[in-house]
Write a protein that holds these residues in place. Structure first.
Motif, PDB file in Angstrom:
ATOM      1  N   ARG A 151       0.862  -1.191   0.000  1.00 48.15           N
ATOM      2  CA  ARG A 151       0.000   0.000   0.000  1.00 48.15           C
ATOM      3  C   ARG A 151       0.897   1.240   0.000  1.00 48.15           C
TER       4      ARG A 151
ATOM      5  N   TYR B  82      -2.185   4.340  11.852  1.00 48.93           N
ATOM      6  CA  TYR B  82      -2.790   3.577  10.765  1.00 48.93           C
ATOM      7  C   TYR B  82      -2.089   2.233  10.536  1.00 48.93           C
TER       8      TYR B  82
ATOM      9  N   ASP C 135       1.948  -5.444   9.024  1.00 46.73           N
ATOM     10  CA  ASP C 135       0.518  -5.117   9.068  1.00 46.73           C
ATOM     11  C   ASP C 135      -0.142  -5.638   7.790  1.00 46.73           C
TER      12      ASP C 135
ATOM     13  N   ARG D  52      -3.032  -5.427   6.667  1.00 50.06           N
ATOM     14  CA  ARG D  52      -3.979  -4.530   5.989  1.00 50.06           C
ATOM     15  C   ARG D  52      -3.297  -3.660   4.939  1.00 50.06           C
ATOM     16  N   TRP D  53      -1.968  -3.562   5.028  1.00 48.47           N
ATOM     17  CA  TRP D  53      -1.218  -2.713   4.098  1.00 48.47           C
ATOM     18  C   TRP D  53      -0.584  -3.516   2.972  1.00 48.47           C
TER      19      TRP D  53
ATOM     20  N   TRP E 226      -3.028   0.530  -2.729  1.00 46.99           N
ATOM     21  CA  TRP E 226      -3.780   1.657  -2.199  1.00 46.99           C
ATOM     22  C   TRP E 226      -5.003   1.961  -3.033  1.00 46.99           C
TER      23      TRP E 226
ATOM     24  N   ASP F 206     -10.264   1.919   0.625  1.00 49.50           N
ATOM     25  CA  ASP F 206      -9.756   0.734   1.325  1.00 49.50           C
ATOM     26  C   ASP F 206      -9.969   0.799   2.835  1.00 49.50           C
TER      27      ASP F 206
ATOM     28  N   LEU G 170      -8.523   2.600   5.102  1.00 54.55           N
ATOM     29  CA  LEU G 170      -7.358   2.922   5.941  1.00 54.55           C
ATOM     30  C   LEU G 170      -7.018   4.403   5.852  1.00 54.55           C
TER      31      LEU G 170
END
Length: 288
Positions: free
Chosen positions: A138, A163, A275, A277-278, A282, A286, A288
């Motif tokens: 991301r 984040y 992480d 989620r990353w 991007w 998303d 975040l």
């Protein structure tokens, strides 16, 4: 408090900064650029490393040209000017075409991947961490039109770990100006010494902000009795900062109508927690 006064008209999200709470970012001295220990000590002390000319200027401008060429049909830039200039079109943007160009073409494309993993970055982080490294998937590209002002038009005050809580805190963020970003074009700015405020806060049982802290940068500087630090950036410069360092951006008030373009990416040691989620490209939806 030593202060270098900048023009009083500097704003962020429409809030006017206090010139008395302004200072200049200090570049890493040439004598320290190849001294890893000195760089870590400087990073621990200041929360950032300002590395002018770390990247090849022509390569940065080549990516800037590619980016604005890809967005040309969305009406972002003036078609009569060279794309590398990034002159604002002055007209409404086709949001559908913009999103398609950005999230379907540029962000997942090989050009952006090559830019983010170029040897000048990959090798530097490998050397700095002295270990096998990992680049988060991301990665964010931000372009800001001149004259945009008001809540949400500039990056609000935050620190990155808010984040990135699902991984390690032993990561480094790189903010890279994709083209010259003088102070009036709205670069990133840093709230002096704030990496110390939040380092270990969670372990101390202190409440952490859930998202961005505030758009009111002058009030935050007053509350913390700190200065905002900034400077004029040139294509090829790189800012490295601690995930605990509070930062934000200024409004783009460029008198020549030039868009501000930048990217922020994050490297860490491959063996540290990542992480999850990353690890997707991007997207502005998303969450975040």
């Amino acid at each position: 408090m030593t202060t270098t006064t900048r023009p009083a008209a500097l704003t962020s999200n429409g809030y006017r900064l206090d010139p008395k709470r302004w200072g200049e970012l200090r570049p890493v001295p040439d004598a320290e650029r190849s001294d890893r220990g000195a760089l870590w000590r400087r990073l621990q002390r200041d929360g950032y490393l300002f590395l002018p000319g770390l990247l090849d200027r022509d390569e940065v401008l080549a990516f800037r040209r590619y980016f604005f060429t890809a967005l040309l049909e969305a009406g972002v830039t003036d078609p009569s000017a060279e794309p590398v200039i990034g002159r604002d079109s002055g007209r409404p943007v086709d949001r559908r075409r913009l999103r398609a160009a950005l999230f379907d073409t540029v962000v997942p494309g090989p050009e952006y991947e090559a830019f983010c993993t170029q040897p000048a970055l990959w090798d530097w982080f490998g050397w700095m961490f002295d270990d096998e490294i990992f680049l988060h998937k991301r990665r964010i590209l931000r372009h800001t039109r001149p004259g945009e002002m008001g809540i949400g038009t500039a990056t609000q005050a935050h620190y990155d770990l808010v984040y990135l809580r699902e991984g390690t805190d032993r990561l480094l963020s790189a903010w890279i100006p994709l083209g010259d970003i003088p102070i009036e074009r709205g670069p990133l700015i840093y709230l002096e010494g704030t990496h110390v405020d939040y380092l270990g806060a969670e372990q101390r049982g202190e409440a952490l902000p859930a998202v961005s802290m505030t758009a009111d940068l002058p009030a935050l500087a007053q509350q913390k009795d700190r200065r905002w630090l900034g400077t004029d950036f040139r294509a090829g410069d790189v800012m490295i900062h601690s995930p605990y360092m509070v930062h934000a951006s200024l409004d783009n008030a460029d008198p020549d109508g030039i868009l501000r373009l930048s990217t922020d990416i994050r490297y860490q040691r491959r063996g540290d927690p990542i992480d999850w989620r990353w690890q997707n490209y991007w997207h502005d939806r998303d969450g975040l």
